[in-house]
Structures are given as C-alpha cells and as structure tokens.
Design a protein around this motif. Structure first.
Motif, PDB file in Angstrom:
ATOM      1  N   THR A 118     -61.902 -27.588 -13.848  1.00  0.00           N
ATOM      2  CA  THR A 118     -62.444 -27.060 -15.101  1.00  0.00           C
ATOM      3  C   THR A 118     -61.523 -27.410 -16.266  1.00  0.00           C
ATOM      4  O   THR A 118     -60.305 -27.295 -16.176  1.00  0.00           O
ATOM      5  N   THR A 126     -72.277 -28.496 -12.103  1.00  0.00           N
ATOM      6  CA  THR A 126     -72.064 -27.098 -11.737  1.00  0.00           C
ATOM      7  C   THR A 126     -71.548 -26.959 -10.308  1.00  0.00           C
ATOM      8  O   THR A 126     -70.593 -26.216 -10.060  1.00  0.00           O
ATOM      9  N   ASP A 127     -72.160 -27.663  -9.374  1.00  0.00           N
ATOM     10  CA  ASP A 127     -71.751 -27.542  -7.972  1.00  0.00           C
ATOM     11  C   ASP A 127     -70.318 -28.019  -7.751  1.00  0.00           C
ATOM     12  O   ASP A 127     -69.548 -27.379  -7.032  1.00  0.00           O
ATOM     13  N   LEU A 157     -67.887 -28.137  -9.999  1.00  0.00           N
ATOM     14  CA  LEU A 157     -66.953 -27.210 -10.635  1.00  0.00           C
ATOM     15  C   LEU A 157     -66.814 -25.913  -9.839  1.00  0.00           C
ATOM     16  O   LEU A 157     -65.722 -25.339  -9.775  1.00  0.00           O
ATOM     17  N   LYS A 158     -67.900 -25.467  -9.217  1.00  0.00           N
ATOM     18  CA  LYS A 158     -67.803 -24.279  -8.363  1.00  0.00           C
ATOM     19  C   LYS A 158     -66.938 -24.557  -7.139  1.00  0.00           C
ATOM     20  O   LYS A 158     -66.139 -23.731  -6.729  1.00  0.00           O
ATOM     21  N   ALA A 159     -67.106 -25.735  -6.558  1.00  0.00           N
ATOM     22  CA  ALA A 159     -66.337 -26.106  -5.372  1.00  0.00           C
ATOM     23  C   ALA A 159     -64.880 -26.429  -5.705  1.00  0.00           C
ATOM     24  O   ALA A 159     -63.994 -26.270  -4.870  1.00  0.00           O
ATOM     25  N   HIS A 160     -64.630 -26.883  -6.917  1.00  0.00           N
ATOM     26  CA  HIS A 160     -63.289 -27.309  -7.333  1.00  0.00           C
ATOM     27  C   HIS A 160     -62.968 -26.724  -8.706  1.00  0.00           C
ATOM     28  O   HIS A 160     -62.930 -27.439  -9.711  1.00  0.00           O
ATOM     29  N   PRO A 161     -62.722 -25.413  -8.792  1.00  0.00           N
ATOM     30  CA  PRO A 161     -62.472 -24.779 -10.094  1.00  0.00           C
ATOM     31  C   PRO A 161     -61.256 -25.340 -10.824  1.00  0.00           C
ATOM     32  O   PRO A 161     -61.184 -25.258 -12.048  1.00  0.00           O
ATOM     33  N   GLU A 196     -70.718 -25.301 -17.617  1.00  0.00           N
ATOM     34  CA  GLU A 196     -71.402 -25.544 -16.348  1.00  0.00           C
ATOM     35  C   GLU A 196     -71.245 -26.978 -15.874  1.00  0.00           C
ATOM     36  O   GLU A 196     -71.409 -27.265 -14.701  1.00  0.00           O
ATOM     37  N   GLU A 197     -70.951 -27.869 -16.787  1.00  0.00           N
ATOM     38  CA  GLU A 197     -70.678 -29.257 -16.409  1.00  0.00           C
ATOM     39  C   GLU A 197     -69.795 -29.873 -17.480  1.00  0.00           C
ATOM     40  O   GLU A 197     -69.737 -29.389 -18.608  1.00  0.00           O
ATOM     41  N   THR A 215     -65.318 -22.390 -20.226  1.00  0.00           N
ATOM     42  CA  THR A 215     -66.448 -21.816 -19.485  1.00  0.00           C
ATOM     43  C   THR A 215     -67.648 -22.720 -19.718  1.00  0.00           C
ATOM     44  O   THR A 215     -68.419 -22.527 -20.649  1.00  0.00           O
ATOM     45  N   GLU A 237     -57.227 -28.708  -4.046  1.00  0.00           N
ATOM     46  CA  GLU A 237     -57.039 -28.790  -5.495  1.00  0.00           C
ATOM     47  C   GLU A 237     -55.724 -29.483  -5.843  1.00  0.00           C
ATOM     48  O   GLU A 237     -55.595 -30.075  -6.905  1.00  0.00           O
TER      49      GLU A 237
END
Length: 163
Positions: free
Chosen positions: A84, A74-75, A77-81, A139-140, A137, A22
């Motif tokens: 966000t 989504t994927d 952002l989950k892998a690289h919060p 998802e994409e 918040t 990150e």
C-alpha cells in the motif's frame, strides 16, 4: 488498466519467504498524479515519456530512459498490505514540501533529510507515523517507476526523489 501496466508476480516472493513474504517486496515508484519537474515545468508522472528531460536537485537535467507501471488491485493489496502506498500530506516536511499531497511506493527513497534526523535519505515507509504521513487508503494503485539514463535525484512536488 493499459497494456503496458504489469501486475507484480508475487508467487515467487511468497515461496521465497513463507514466514513473511512482505520482506521480499521492494516497491519503488510514484503514483500517477505526482508532478515531476521537467524542462517544460511540472508534469504529472502519468504523462512522462522516455527521452523527457527531468530537472535534478542541482538544477541540471537528466533524460528519462523508461517508465514502468506496476498495478496493484484490491485483491493484491489485501493479500500484500505492505504494498500500500505511503501518503505524504502537503507541507509536512517543512518549507512547503511536498507542494501537494503525494502517494509514493513504500520503498521509494526520498533524499534531503525530510524528517530532520541527520539522514542523507529516507525510505518512504520509514516516515509512516510522522505527523501527516500515513498508509494510503486506496482500493488499487499503479506505481510509475522512472529509470533515467544516469542515477539522479529529481524533483517531485519539490521533494528530492532518487531515481
């Protein structure tokens, strides 16, 4: 997603810093609905085109050279919060700024000392934790990175944004 929207290649960032990838992400940009002052008045970033004239903090104009879009699904952002967006609620910086709630990329520079700490500029993610400033918040997201013909501070929902 449109053909001119790129997904970031984060594989290089991951291998460059295995302990904390990150740290290598330096994301700039504004989300699509953020309105930027132009010679026609406020226009959402998603509608801006090269050669549009953007109003600067000083009241002049600077020409937009390009708009680059970077998409995070989504994927990603989950892998690289840390990618966000930062959500800044309407009016939290005083004087009615920003004029409406905005979402910006984590490393987007906001000028004009919005936190009243004596800084010339602040990075959006450094504002998280200030009342009314949180991570979004979603998802994409798609960040619109504006490049002007010369360095400037433009107005986005009344906030001075460095481009």
């Amino acid at each position: 997603m449109t053909g001119d929207t790129a997904k970031p290649n984060l594989a290089k960032a991951d291998s460059a810093n295995e302990t904390n990838p990150e740290q290598t992400l330096r994301l700039l940009g504004l989300e699509a609905s953020v309105r930027v002052e132009t010679d026609f008045g406020p226009v959402p970033v998603m509608l801006l085109r090269p050669r549009d004239r953007l109003r600067t903090v000083g009241g002049g104009f600077v020409r937009l050279a390009s708009v680059k879009k970077t998409a995070f699904d989504t994927d990603l952002l989950k892998a690289h919060p840390a990618a966000t967006a930062v959500r800044i609620e309407e009016g939290v910086f005083g004087s009615g700024l920003p004029r409406q709630t905005v979402c910006v990329a984590p490393h987007q520079t906001i000028a004009g000392d919005p936190l009243r700490k004596g800084n010339e500029t602040v990075v959006a993610e450094d504002c998280v934790g200030h009342p009314g400033v949180t991570r979004a918040t979603v998802e994409e997201t798609v960040y619109h990175v504006l490049t002007c013909e010369s360095s400037a501070q433009i107005l986005a929902e009344g906030l001075a944004i460095r481009v």
